[in-house]
Every structure is written in structure tokens, then in C-alpha cells.
Design a protein around this motif. Structure first.
Motif, PDB file in Angstrom:
ATOM      1  N   THR A  85       0.836  -1.189   0.000  1.00 12.09           N
ATOM      2  CA  THR A  85       0.000   0.000   0.000  1.00 12.09           C
ATOM      3  C   THR A  85       0.873   1.242   0.000  1.00 12.09           C
ATOM      4  O   THR A  85       2.003   1.217   0.506  1.00 12.09           O
ATOM      5  CB  THR A  85      -0.941   0.011   1.223  1.00 12.09           C
ATOM      6  OG1 THR A  85      -1.849   1.103   1.104  1.00 12.09           O
ATOM      7  CG2 THR A  85      -0.158   0.139   2.524  1.00 12.09           C
ATOM      8  N   LEU A  86       0.392   2.332  -0.580  1.00 14.99           N
ATOM      9  CA  LEU A  86       1.166   3.569  -0.635  1.00 14.99           C
ATOM     10  C   LEU A  86       1.214   4.229   0.745  1.00 14.99           C
ATOM     11  O   LEU A  86       0.170   4.394   1.383  1.00 14.99           O
ATOM     12  CB  LEU A  86       0.543   4.546  -1.628  1.00 14.99           C
ATOM     13  CG  LEU A  86       0.648   4.202  -3.110  1.00 14.99           C
ATOM     14  CD1 LEU A  86      -0.208   5.163  -3.916  1.00 14.99           C
ATOM     15  CD2 LEU A  86       2.093   4.249  -3.576  1.00 14.99           C
ATOM     16  N   PRO A  87       2.391   4.646   1.186  1.00 12.37           N
ATOM     17  CA  PRO A  87       2.456   5.397   2.446  1.00 12.37           C
ATOM     18  C   PRO A  87       1.673   6.707   2.383  1.00 12.37           C
ATOM     19  O   PRO A  87       1.052   7.114   3.367  1.00 12.37           O
ATOM     20  CB  PRO A  87       3.954   5.649   2.630  1.00 12.37           C
ATOM     21  CG  PRO A  87       4.623   4.586   1.842  1.00 12.37           C
ATOM     22  CD  PRO A  87       3.725   4.341   0.664  1.00 12.37           C
ATOM     23  N   THR A  88       1.697   7.385   1.225  1.00 12.60           N
ATOM     24  CA  THR A  88       0.976   8.648   1.075  1.00 12.60           C
ATOM     25  C   THR A  88       0.442   8.780  -0.350  1.00 12.60           C
ATOM     26  O   THR A  88       1.005   8.223  -1.289  1.00 12.60           O
ATOM     27  CB  THR A  88       1.878   9.870   1.363  1.00 12.60           C
ATOM     28  OG1 THR A  88       2.983   9.855   0.470  1.00 12.60           O
ATOM     29  CG2 THR A  88       2.383   9.881   2.793  1.00 12.60           C
ATOM     30  N   VAL A  89      -0.626   9.533  -0.477  1.00  9.15           N
ATOM     31  CA  VAL A  89      -1.186   9.887  -1.777  1.00  9.15           C
ATOM     32  C   VAL A  89      -1.224  11.402  -1.864  1.00  9.15           C
ATOM     33  O   VAL A  89      -1.813  12.065  -1.006  1.00  9.15           O
ATOM     34  CB  VAL A  89      -2.603   9.303  -1.962  1.00  9.15           C
ATOM     35  CG1 VAL A  89      -3.237   9.834  -3.246  1.00  9.15           C
ATOM     36  CG2 VAL A  89      -2.547   7.779  -1.988  1.00  9.15           C
ATOM     37  N   ALA A  90      -0.586  11.964  -2.878  1.00 10.81           N
ATOM     38  CA  ALA A  90      -0.582  13.419  -3.052  1.00 10.81           C
ATOM     39  C   ALA A  90      -1.820  13.900  -3.792  1.00 10.81           C
ATOM     40  O   ALA A  90      -2.350  14.973  -3.506  1.00 10.81           O
ATOM     41  CB  ALA A  90       0.674  13.858  -3.797  1.00 10.81           C
ATOM     42  N   LEU A  91      -2.272  13.099  -4.758  1.00 10.40           N
ATOM     43  CA  LEU A  91      -3.441  13.468  -5.557  1.00 10.40           C
ATOM     44  C   LEU A  91      -4.252  12.219  -5.853  1.00 10.40           C
ATOM     45  O   LEU A  91      -3.832  11.391  -6.642  1.00 10.40           O
ATOM     46  CB  LEU A  91      -3.007  14.129  -6.872  1.00 10.40           C
ATOM     47  CG  LEU A  91      -4.140  14.586  -7.793  1.00 10.40           C
ATOM     48  CD1 LEU A  91      -4.859  15.791  -7.207  1.00 10.40           C
ATOM     49  CD2 LEU A  91      -3.618  14.917  -9.192  1.00 10.40           C
ATOM     50  N   PRO A  92      -5.429  12.048  -5.219  1.00 11.40           N
ATOM     51  CA  PRO A  92      -6.291  10.926  -5.602  1.00 11.40           C
ATOM     52  C   PRO A  92      -6.700  11.081  -7.062  1.00 11.40           C
ATOM     53  O   PRO A  92      -6.547  12.144  -7.660  1.00 11.40           O
ATOM     54  CB  PRO A  92      -7.495  11.087  -4.657  1.00 11.40           C
ATOM     55  CG  PRO A  92      -7.036  11.982  -3.559  1.00 11.40           C
ATOM     56  CD  PRO A  92      -6.011  12.882  -4.163  1.00 11.40           C
ATOM     57  N   TRP A  93      -7.234  10.030  -7.643  1.00 12.45           N
ATOM     58  CA  TRP A  93      -7.648  10.080  -9.044  1.00 12.45           C
ATOM     59  C   TRP A  93      -8.528  11.301  -9.289  1.00 12.45           C
ATOM     60  O   TRP A  93      -9.535  11.502  -8.607  1.00 12.45           O
ATOM     61  CB  TRP A  93      -8.374   8.796  -9.436  1.00 12.45           C
ATOM     62  CG  TRP A  93      -7.414   7.665  -9.670  1.00 12.45           C
ATOM     63  CD1 TRP A  93      -7.109   6.652  -8.810  1.00 12.45           C
ATOM     64  CD2 TRP A  93      -6.621   7.461 -10.846  1.00 12.45           C
ATOM     65  NE1 TRP A  93      -6.169   5.826  -9.367  1.00 12.45           N
ATOM     66  CE2 TRP A  93      -5.852   6.288 -10.625  1.00 12.45           C
ATOM     67  CE3 TRP A  93      -6.473   8.144 -12.052  1.00 12.45           C
ATOM     68  CZ2 TRP A  93      -4.963   5.786 -11.563  1.00 12.45           C
ATOM     69  CZ3 TRP A  93      -5.582   7.638 -12.994  1.00 12.45           C
ATOM     70  CH2 TRP A  93      -4.842   6.474 -12.755  1.00 12.45           C
ATOM     71  N   THR A  94      -8.112  12.120 -10.263  1.00  9.46           N
ATOM     72  CA  THR A  94      -8.719  13.432 -10.502  1.00  9.46           C
ATOM     73  C   THR A  94      -8.942  13.643 -11.994  1.00  9.46           C
ATOM     74  O   THR A  94      -8.081  13.306 -12.815  1.00  9.46           O
ATOM     75  CB  THR A  94      -7.801  14.549  -9.957  1.00  9.46           C
ATOM     76  OG1 THR A  94      -7.653  14.372  -8.546  1.00  9.46           O
ATOM     77  CG2 THR A  94      -8.363  15.932 -10.232  1.00  9.46           C
ATOM     78  N   VAL A  95     -10.083  14.222 -12.346  1.00  9.97           N
ATOM     79  CA  VAL A  95     -10.392  14.552 -13.734  1.00  9.97           C
ATOM     80  C   VAL A  95      -9.584  15.779 -14.148  1.00  9.97           C
ATOM     81  O   VAL A  95      -9.554  16.786 -13.437  1.00  9.97           O
ATOM     82  CB  VAL A  95     -11.891  14.848 -13.899  1.00  9.97           C
ATOM     83  CG1 VAL A  95     -12.209  15.266 -15.336  1.00  9.97           C
ATOM     84  CG2 VAL A  95     -12.723  13.631 -13.497  1.00  9.97           C
ATOM     85  N   VAL A  96      -8.903  15.707 -15.285  1.00  7.07           N
ATOM     86  CA  VAL A  96      -8.149  16.847 -15.791  1.00  7.07           C
ATOM     87  C   VAL A  96      -9.109  17.973 -16.162  1.00  7.07           C
ATOM     88  O   VAL A  96     -10.121  17.763 -16.832  1.00  7.07           O
ATOM     89  CB  VAL A  96      -7.304  16.441 -17.018  1.00  7.07           C
ATOM     90  CG1 VAL A  96      -6.853  17.665 -17.811  1.00  7.07           C
ATOM     91  CG2 VAL A  96      -6.103  15.618 -16.584  1.00  7.07           C
TER      92      VAL A  96
END
Length: 522
Positions: free
Chosen positions: A171-182
Motif C-alpha cells: 500500500t502507498l504510504p501517502t497519496v498526493a493526488l487521488p484520481w482526478t479529472v483533468v
């Protein structure tokens, strides 16, 4: 000289930290693009062992497309979480959204992912030139404004962890940007909260979406990078046990990199250490199908005479991850910058070129002509990421979509067997599959100091002084001539072109790509 980079590119981006791995893994989310035409594996962690978990894929009109069920593991992950994995059948490309619902009736755990698309998924990784954001690139205003037309491109940003977790992570320790629409509101600082999405990643994906896929297939982009980090940090531990020993010249590395600061980190955490970024920022994506990867790294490894070995082993290890086995790999030959005028940087570019020959399904594009002495982020960070992205999209087009097309991404490539001695110089012929409609000359980039310039140079077998060719002439559709009054062509023993920190590249194909720096011995 290099301290500015610390605050600009080496500090972790604002990130969302996850103390628990989540009922559904944090690599998944609403607005995501999944790889089309491949089975979809989704996974997460239940709070109890051996509990039933089900997942349902639903189309836009509410019709159930498919379901799957499985039990969570009986073995705990990190002492408290029990992994479950479910695989759904492949789905075709789709611009119409789907939703995914996940539930465990026994534990009442649920998750819902909406606005999901099926398209092509790409990973973007490397160091600061990959981390360099849309906000800093040339032409950003036009691209930001146009982004509202590209809502079928979706972005995901991996956070830079504040501390190393031991061993490869699920698992990722951190997420900077969750899945986002451009959109114009999501890709730049002035319009949103997130200012760190990779310019090279976005521009590569944008060109793939518009130029290759003709806006008919969604594109998902995963940005996982860290400025100033070496290739060894992105490789698994078992690939660093002798395969490329002796591959670094530490004295040459000191020419440029003694002065780099890598930001504040905890005493027990060093993002430059062997395998730590692979463990924390790559392995969590295992089981997520990735169609291709873009790699822009190498500045920290200048002086490694067999960097090609390191990079090739890294790619080999990535392809061992579930879902990555068929991944195409395109990378960037380093741009011009002041590396002190030694041979370290031009020689490193030559080593990068060799990596293509030992890495299946790979391609290199050059950025050697894209130097930027006026960059506010120092010349090591040129701002023309739009062109880098365009060239990477050409490489991916050749590797994946139109394999029979010309090698447009390469720029003119010398046909070594067709180099001919002339009375007062040499003629150089280029491969027909790399020139398009023919060669043409363009003005070279500005070179800040003469000792850094990479000219076209003739060398001689009698020990005579090298001769710089000031005027290159296109003499035929695929041929240039390097002539100079007073030169005895019969004694020419070698040619170098662009072999300097700042290559003066003037020979271009009709695709707008230059001939990369080269050396030919005659």
C-alpha cells in the motif's frame, strides 16, 4: 549554486497520509481509468480474516456488468489487516462511466468508486525533471486553458513519504493526488489546491490522447517521482547485488552533484538509498495493469559508465510485477545543462543510447536540444516539457499503436556504413526510417559558454588538431556534408556531433526531432 532546487523540487508535496491500508487500496478511486482489454484486479484489506468480499461493476444506466466474490486472507498484513483480491473480466475502451461497489456483508465494510473509465494507463517516474510541474512549464497558460477539453484524461499523484517502511509495500504510504479529472481547475496552482502534477507526464498523456488516440480512448496517468534521486532507489534490492558493480565513477559525479541538497528528511529515511522508492512508490501498484511507462532520470547518475545496465535491470524488475509484464518503456536522453564542461554529461548521453539495445520494447527520445539557460529553476530544469511530451508520445506510438510507422521519435540516425570521406571533409547519410520527408537545418539552442558547446567536429588519424565545422550543408534528402577549407578529408578518422554539455543540434527530421548527439569512428 544548486540550493534553490531544494525548495522547488525536492521537498515532499502536500500529501494525504493513510494510517490504515483501506478497505479498498488507496491506488484505486473514483474518476480512475483502468486498463481496457485486460482483466481488472482490485484489492484491499478487511478488518477480519477469511471474510467474504464482493465487487460489482455497473454501467452508466445502472446495469450490472459483472460481479466477483472472494474471501479475505487468513494472514494479517502489518498485524491487523487481511488482504482480499478480486479479478473482473476485461472491459473494452469506454468513454461512458462505470461504477464499482465493494462490500463485505459480514463486517459491514463498503466502498463505492464512481465515474470510472476504461482506457490506457501510463506510469511516469524519475527525478526532478519528471517531477517538474505543469505550473512551471513554457506554454502553461494555453495548456491550462485547453485542459477543460480533456476530461477523459485522469491523474493520480503518489505522495513522497516522510519515512521508509521496511521492504516492498502493498500500500502507498501517502497519496498526493487521488484520481482526478483533468480540467483547467485541477492541473495548476493558480486554479486549484494541487500544483505538483508532472508536466512531462501530463503532456505525454495529452499528446497520446489527442494525437494518437484521437480523443476516442481515455488515458490514465500515474505520477510517481522524486527529485534528485538515483536509479538505484527505484530498483528492487535483489537487482543491486553485483549485476552492475563498477558502474560508477564517483570523481566525475562530484563535478556536478556535491552541491545538491535533498531536503529535510528523518534521520532514518533517505530517499536516495538503494531500493527505498521502489519499495514505497512502485510495488504498491502491483496487480494494476500499466500499458507503458515514461522515465526521465539520470542527472544524479551522471558519471556512471554503465548506467544502461542499471536502467535495463530496473525495467526488467518492474515488468515482473503483476500487470506490468507487457509494459512499454520510453525514456528521455538528458537535456543540456552546465555540467562543468567535462565529458561526463555527453558520455552519459551515449550510455543512455546503449540502453535501448539491451531493453526490449523500449525507446529513447532526446531532449539534448532543449536546454534552457533562462530557467528560473536552474538550467538543469528546462521548461519546454511540451516538446518532451510530444516526443515521448511519438515513441509510444511506435512501440504500441503503430509499430509499422517510421521511427519518428528517434530523430535522424546515422547510417554508419554510408559515411564517406570527401576531399575536404565527410558526407554523413541518415537512415531513411528516421528522417520523414527529409532533413532540414534549424538554429541551435543558445550555448552560455563556449567550453560547454557541442559542435560538429572532425578528428584526424595523424594526431592533427580537431576541426570544428561551422556550416553544415544538407546535400540530399538524407545526407549532410561536413566540409571546411584546408581539411584533408583522407585523414579524417572520426566525427563527433553535439558531444558537449550544450549540444548545438541543427539537423532535424521532418517530424521536428533532431539527430541526437553521436560519435562515429572511421
Amino acid at each position: 549554486m544548486m540550493r534553490l532546487i531544494t525548495t522547488l523540487l525536492f521537498l515532499p508535496a502536500s500529501a494525504v497520509a493513510f494510517d490504515a491500508p483501506g478497505f479498498v487500496s488507496t491506488i484505486f478511486g473514483s474518476n480512475q481509468v483502468f486498463q481496457h482489454s485486460d482483466p481488472l484486479t482490485i484489492f484491499g484489506w478487511a478488518s477480519s480474516p477469511s471474510v467474504p468480499v464482493s465487487v460489482t461493476l455497473t454501467s452508466e444506466d445502472g446495469t450490472t456488468v459483472t460481479t466477483a466474490a472472494a474471501n479475505s486472507s487468513s494472514t494479517a498484513y502489518n498485524g491487523a489487516y487481511y488482504r482480499w483480491d478480486l479479478t473482473l473480466p476485461a472491459s473494452p475502451p469506454s468513454l461512458s462511466p462505470y461504477s464499482l461497489s465493494v462490500e463485505s456483508a459480514e463486517t459491514s465494510e463498503t466502498a463505492s468508486l464512481t465515474n470510472i473509465l476504461f482506457g490506457d494507463v501510463y506510469l511516469c517516474s524519475g527525478q526532478s525533471n519528471m517531477q517538474f510541474s505543469v505550473e512551471g512549464m513554457l506554454g502553461k497558460d494555453e495548456e491550462i486553458k485547453a485542459a477543460d477539453d480533456y476530461g477523459y484524461i485522469r491523474m493520480f499523484g503518489v505522495g513522497q513519504p516522510a519515512g521508509q517502511l521496511s521492504g516492498p509495500q502493498q500500500t502507498l504510504p501517502t497519496v498526493a493526488l487521488p484520481w482526478t479529472v483533468v480540467s483547467s481547475k485541477t492541473i495548476a496552482t493558480d486554479n486549484g489546491d494541487f500544483d505538483q502534477f508532472s508536466a512531462v507526464c501530463y503532456m505525454s498523456g495529452r499528446h497520446i490522447f489527442t494525437d494518437i488516440l484521437k480523443s476516442a480512448t481515455p488515458v490514465g496517468l500515474i505520477s510517481s517521482n522524486w527529485g534528485g534521486t538515483p536509479v538505484e532507489a527505484w530498483m528492487p534490492e535483489d537487482q543491486l547485488k553485483g549485476q552492475c558493480d563498477g558502474g560508477k565513477n564517483t570523481e566525475e559525479r562530484k563535478l556536478q552533484f556535491d552541491d545538491i541538497s535533498f531536503g529535510e528528511t528523518a534521520d532514518d529515511w533517505n530517499p536516495n538509498a538503494n531500493h527505498v522508492l521502489y519499495d514505497n512508490m512502485i510495488t504498491p501498484f502491483e496487480s494494476l495493469v500499466v500499458k507503458g511507462a515514461f522515465w526521465y532520470q539520470g542527472e544524479t547518475n551522471v558519471g556512471y559508465w554503465n548506467y544502461d545496465c542499471f536502467q535495463s535491470l530496473m525495467v526488467e524488475s518492474w515488468r515482473k510485477l503483476n500487470g506490468w509484464s507487457n509494459m512499454a518503456f520510453a525514456f528521455v536522453q538528458l537535456a543540456a545543462y552546465d555540467c562543468g564542461g567535462s565529458q561526463a554529461l555527453p558520455d552519459f548521453r551515449g550510455v543512455q543510447l546503449k540502453a535501448v539495445d539491451i531493453t526490449p520494447n523500449s525507446a529513447m527520445i532526446t531532449a539534448a536540444d532543449l536546454g534552457d539557460v533562462g530557467s528560473p529553476d536552474l538550467d538543469i530544469h528546462p521548461r519546454n516539457k511540451t516538446e518532451v511530451g510530444r516526443r515521448l508520445s511519438l515513441a509510444i506510438d511506435k512501440l504500441l499503436y503503430n509499430k509499422d510507422r517510421d521511427n519518428a521519435h528517434m530523430g535522424p540516425v546515422v547510417d554508419v556504413d554510408a559515411v564517406k570521406l570527401l576531399e575536404d571533409g565527410v558526407s554523413v547519410q541518415f537512415r531513411g526510417d528516421t528522417i520523414g520527408d527529409g532533413l532540414h537545418l534549424e538554429e541551435p539552442q543558445v550555448c552560455p559558454k563556449e567550453e560547454l558547446c557541442g559542435h560538429a567536429v572532425l578528428s584526424f588519424d595523424d594526431g592533427g588538431e580537431d576541426v570544428v565545422i561551422d556550416d553544415i550543408v544538407v546535400s540530399a534528402n538524407n545526407t549532410i556534408e561536413l566540409r571546411k577549407e584546408g581539411v584533408d578529408g583522407t585523414k579524417v578518422s572520426g566525427i563527433s556531433y553535439g558531444w558537449g554539455d550544450f549540444p548545438l543540434l541543427t539537423v532535424f527530421s521532418s517530424y521536428g526531432v533532431p539527430a541526437a548527439p553521436f560519435k562515429v569512428e572511421l
